[in-house]
Design a protein around this motif. Structure first.
Motif, PDB file in Angstrom:
ATOM      1  N   ASP A 113      41.133  36.815  54.314  1.00 25.46           N
ATOM      2  CA  ASP A 113      42.462  36.213  54.296  1.00 25.46           C
ATOM      3  C   ASP A 113      43.069  36.289  52.901  1.00 25.46           C
ATOM      4  OD1 ASP A 113      41.889  35.657  56.903  1.00 25.46           O
ATOM      5  OD2 ASP A 113      41.471  33.534  56.578  1.00 25.46           O
ATOM      6  N   PHE A 114      44.395  36.286  52.867  1.00 26.73           N
ATOM      7  CA  PHE A 114      45.136  36.397  51.619  1.00 26.73           C
ATOM      8  C   PHE A 114      45.826  35.064  51.362  1.00 26.73           C
ATOM      9  CE2 PHE A 114      48.887  37.713  49.150  1.00 26.73           C
ATOM     10  CZ  PHE A 114      48.274  38.417  48.136  1.00 26.73           C
ATOM     11  N   TYR A 115      45.844  34.633  50.093  1.00 26.99           N
ATOM     12  CA  TYR A 115      46.401  33.331  49.736  1.00 26.99           C
ATOM     13  C   TYR A 115      47.387  33.459  48.574  1.00 26.99           C
ATOM     14  CZ  TYR A 115      42.517  31.427  52.432  1.00 26.99           C
ATOM     15  OH  TYR A 115      41.641  31.123  53.436  1.00 26.99           O
ATOM     16  N   GLN A 116      48.346  32.541  48.565  1.00 33.16           N
ATOM     17  CA  GLN A 116      49.300  32.456  47.455  1.00 33.16           C
ATOM     18  C   GLN A 116      49.518  30.982  47.138  1.00 33.16           C
ATOM     19  OE1 GLN A 116      53.493  32.965  48.268  1.00 33.16           O
ATOM     20  NE2 GLN A 116      53.762  34.105  46.368  1.00 33.16           N
ATOM     21  N   LEU A 117      49.513  30.682  45.859  1.00 31.17           N
ATOM     22  CA  LEU A 117      49.837  29.341  45.388  1.00 31.17           C
ATOM     23  C   LEU A 117      51.042  29.467  44.474  1.00 31.17           C
ATOM     24  CD1 LEU A 117      49.113  26.288  45.025  1.00 31.17           C
ATOM     25  CD2 LEU A 117      47.764  27.003  43.037  1.00 31.17           C
ATOM     26  N   ALA A 118      52.092  28.740  44.784  1.00 27.40           N
ATOM     27  CA  ALA A 118      53.290  28.728  43.945  1.00 27.40           C
ATOM     28  C   ALA A 118      53.620  27.277  43.622  1.00 27.40           C
ATOM     29  CB  ALA A 118      54.462  29.398  44.663  1.00 27.40           C
ATOM     30  N   ILE A 119      53.928  27.030  42.368  1.00 24.72           N
ATOM     31  CA  ILE A 119      54.309  25.686  41.940  1.00 24.72           C
ATOM     32  C   ILE A 119      55.681  25.779  41.311  1.00 24.72           C
ATOM     33  CG2 ILE A 119      53.719  23.706  40.497  1.00 24.72           C
ATOM     34  CD1 ILE A 119      50.788  24.608  40.680  1.00 24.72           C
ATOM     35  N   THR A 120      56.609  25.015  41.859  1.00 23.05           N
ATOM     36  CA  THR A 120      57.966  24.962  41.323  1.00 23.05           C
ATOM     37  C   THR A 120      58.136  23.625  40.601  1.00 23.05           C
ATOM     38  OG1 THR A 120      58.960  23.918  43.263  1.00 23.05           O
ATOM     39  CG2 THR A 120      58.780  26.335  43.287  1.00 23.05           C
ATOM     40  N   PHE A 169      51.519  26.403  49.303  1.00 21.79           N
ATOM     41  CA  PHE A 169      50.250  27.094  49.527  1.00 21.79           C
ATOM     42  C   PHE A 169      50.405  27.916  50.803  1.00 21.79           C
ATOM     43  CE2 PHE A 169      45.730  27.144  50.971  1.00 21.79           C
ATOM     44  CZ  PHE A 169      45.184  27.777  49.857  1.00 21.79           C
ATOM     45  N   ARG A 170      50.378  29.246  50.653  1.00 19.85           N
ATOM     46  CA  ARG A 170      50.565  30.141  51.794  1.00 19.85           C
ATOM     47  C   ARG A 170      49.256  30.859  52.112  1.00 19.85           C
ATOM     48  NH1 ARG A 170      55.478  31.206  48.845  1.00 19.85           N
ATOM     49  NH2 ARG A 170      57.241  30.451  50.027  1.00 19.85           N
ATOM     50  N   THR A 171      49.007  31.071  53.407  1.00 23.75           N
ATOM     51  CA  THR A 171      47.851  31.848  53.845  1.00 23.75           C
ATOM     52  C   THR A 171      48.301  32.898  54.850  1.00 23.75           C
ATOM     53  OG1 THR A 171      47.365  30.239  55.578  1.00 23.75           O
ATOM     54  CG2 THR A 171      46.164  30.005  53.526  1.00 23.75           C
ATOM     55  N   TRP A 172      47.713  34.074  54.714  1.00 21.12           N
ATOM     56  CA  TRP A 172      47.921  35.151  55.664  1.00 21.12           C
ATOM     57  C   TRP A 172      46.563  35.454  56.280  1.00 21.12           C
ATOM     58  CZ3 TRP A 172      50.559  34.808  51.162  1.00 21.12           C
ATOM     59  CH2 TRP A 172      51.941  34.994  51.194  1.00 21.12           C
ATOM     60  N   LYS A 173      46.466  35.330  57.562  1.00 25.39           N
ATOM     61  CA  LYS A 173      45.212  35.594  58.270  1.00 25.39           C
ATOM     62  C   LYS A 173      45.072  37.107  58.444  1.00 25.39           C
ATOM     63  CE  LYS A 173      42.046  33.543  61.011  1.00 25.39           C
ATOM     64  NZ  LYS A 173      40.972  32.905  60.305  1.00 25.39           N
ATOM     65  N   CYS A 225      48.213  34.876  43.416  1.00 21.55           N
ATOM     66  CA  CYS A 225      47.852  35.409  44.738  1.00 21.55           C
ATOM     67  C   CYS A 225      46.435  35.959  44.652  1.00 21.55           C
ATOM     68  CB  CYS A 225      48.791  36.536  45.145  1.00 21.55           C
ATOM     69  SG  CYS A 225      50.520  36.081  45.171  1.00 21.55           S
ATOM     70  N   ASP A 226      45.686  35.823  45.755  1.00 22.06           N
ATOM     71  CA  ASP A 226      44.323  36.355  45.758  1.00 22.06           C
ATOM     72  C   ASP A 226      43.794  36.381  47.179  1.00 22.06           C
ATOM     73  OD1 ASP A 226      41.972  37.412  44.774  1.00 22.06           O
ATOM     74  OD2 ASP A 226      41.520  35.720  43.477  1.00 22.06           O
ATOM     75  N   GLN A 227      42.722  37.114  47.344  1.00 19.52           N
ATOM     76  CA  GLN A 227      42.018  37.150  48.611  1.00 19.52           C
ATOM     77  C   GLN A 227      41.026  36.000  48.619  1.00 19.52           C
ATOM     78  OE1 GLN A 227      40.227  40.911  49.335  1.00 19.52           O
ATOM     79  NE2 GLN A 227      39.594  40.417  51.401  1.00 19.52           N
ATOM     80  N   GLY A 228      40.833  35.418  49.784  1.00 16.07           N
ATOM     81  CA  GLY A 228      39.923  34.287  49.911  1.00 16.07           C
ATOM     82  C   GLY A 228      38.477  34.688  49.708  1.00 16.07           C
ATOM     83  N   PRO A 229      37.610  33.707  49.572  1.00 15.81           N
ATOM     84  CA  PRO A 229      36.186  33.990  49.364  1.00 15.81           C
ATOM     85  C   PRO A 229      35.577  34.631  50.618  1.00 15.81           C
ATOM     86  CG  PRO A 229      36.565  31.631  49.613  1.00 15.81           C
ATOM     87  CD  PRO A 229      37.906  32.283  49.588  1.00 15.81           C
ATOM     88  N   ALA A 230      34.550  35.469  50.408  1.00 16.66           N
ATOM     89  CA  ALA A 230      33.868  36.153  51.511  1.00 16.66           C
ATOM     90  C   ALA A 230      33.268  35.116  52.448  1.00 16.66           C
ATOM     91  CB  ALA A 230      32.794  37.068  50.938  1.00 16.66           C
TER      92      ALA A 230
END
Length: 174
Positions: free
Chosen positions: A22-29, A35-39, A13-18
Motif C-alpha cells: 500500500d501507498f501512503y501520504q501524510l500532509a500537514i497544513t 493521512f491518505r492511503t492507496w490500497k 509519501c512512502d510505501q507501507g511496511p512489508a
C-alpha cells in the motif's frame, strides 16, 4: 507569530511496511493533518479502489493515538515526532528556507561561528562544508576579487582558495 509562506507545512509519501504494498501520504497544513492511503492489490475485488483520506485537526491528531501509531509505522518515529511537533505549533522556519538562501546568510558569519553551526545538524554540516558556501564566503569577503581569481578558485576549489590565498596570506577581507 509570523505568517507561513504557504498553506502546506509538510508532506511525505512512502510505501507501507512489508508485506503490504500500500501507498501512503501524510500532509500537514496550517490547520489540519491529512493521512491518505492507496490500497495496492492484485485481487479483482480490490482493484481500482479509491484512496482513503483521513482529515483531522491538529488538536485531534495529537489525541488520536491509533493514527499516530500508523504514521510512525509507515514513516518512522522521526517523522511522527516532527508531525506531532508541527501540530503543537512548533514551526521551524529555518527548515523551510532553501539551501541557496541559507548559504547566502551563512557566508556573512564569522568562520568560528560557522564551525559551531556545522555541529548543529547534518544539513548545516553539509552546507558549511560545501564548495558553494566557500564560494559565497570568498566572494563576499574579498574586496578585489577578479576573473583570474574566479578561474583559479574553480580549478583549486573555493575552500582551498580561501585558506591558501586569504587566510594564510593575511589579505584584506571585508
Amino acid at each position: 507569530m509570523a505568517s507561513l509562506p504557504e498553506e502546506q507545512l509538510f508532506q511525505i509519501c512512502d510505501q507501507g511496511p512489508a508485506p503490504a504494498k500500500d501507498f501512503y501520504q501524510l500532509a500537514i497544513t496550517k490547520h489540519e493533518v491529512i493521512f491518505r492511503t492507496w490500497k495496492i492489490s492484485l485481487r479483482l475485488g480490490e482493484r481500482g479502489t479509491a484512496p482513503i483520506a483521513l482529515k483531522t485537526t491538529h488538536h485531534d491528531f495529537l489525541h488520536h493515538k491509533r493514527l499516530q501509531e500508523q504514521v510512525g509505522a509507515v514513516f518512522g518515529p522521526k517523522t511522527l515526532e516532527y508531525a506531532v511537533s508541527l501540530c503543537q505549533g512548533n514551526f521551524n522556519y529555518l527548515d523551510r528556507l532553501p539551501d541557496d538562501i541559507l548559504l547566502r546568510i551563512l557566508s556573512f558569519l564569522d568562520l568560528k561561528d560557522t564551525t559551531l553551526l556545522a555541529q548543529v545538524s547534518h544539513r548545516f554540516r553539509t552546507l558549511c562544508n560545501s564548495e558553494k558556501f566557500w564560494e559565497h564566503t570568498v566572494r563576499n569577503r574579498c574586496a578585489e576579487f577578479t576573473n583570474d581569481m574566479d578561474s583559479l578558485a574553480n580549478a583549486l576549489g573555493w575552500r582551498k582558495m580561501y585558506f591558501t590565498w586569504f587566510y594564510r596570506s593575511g589579505r584584506k577581507m571585508q
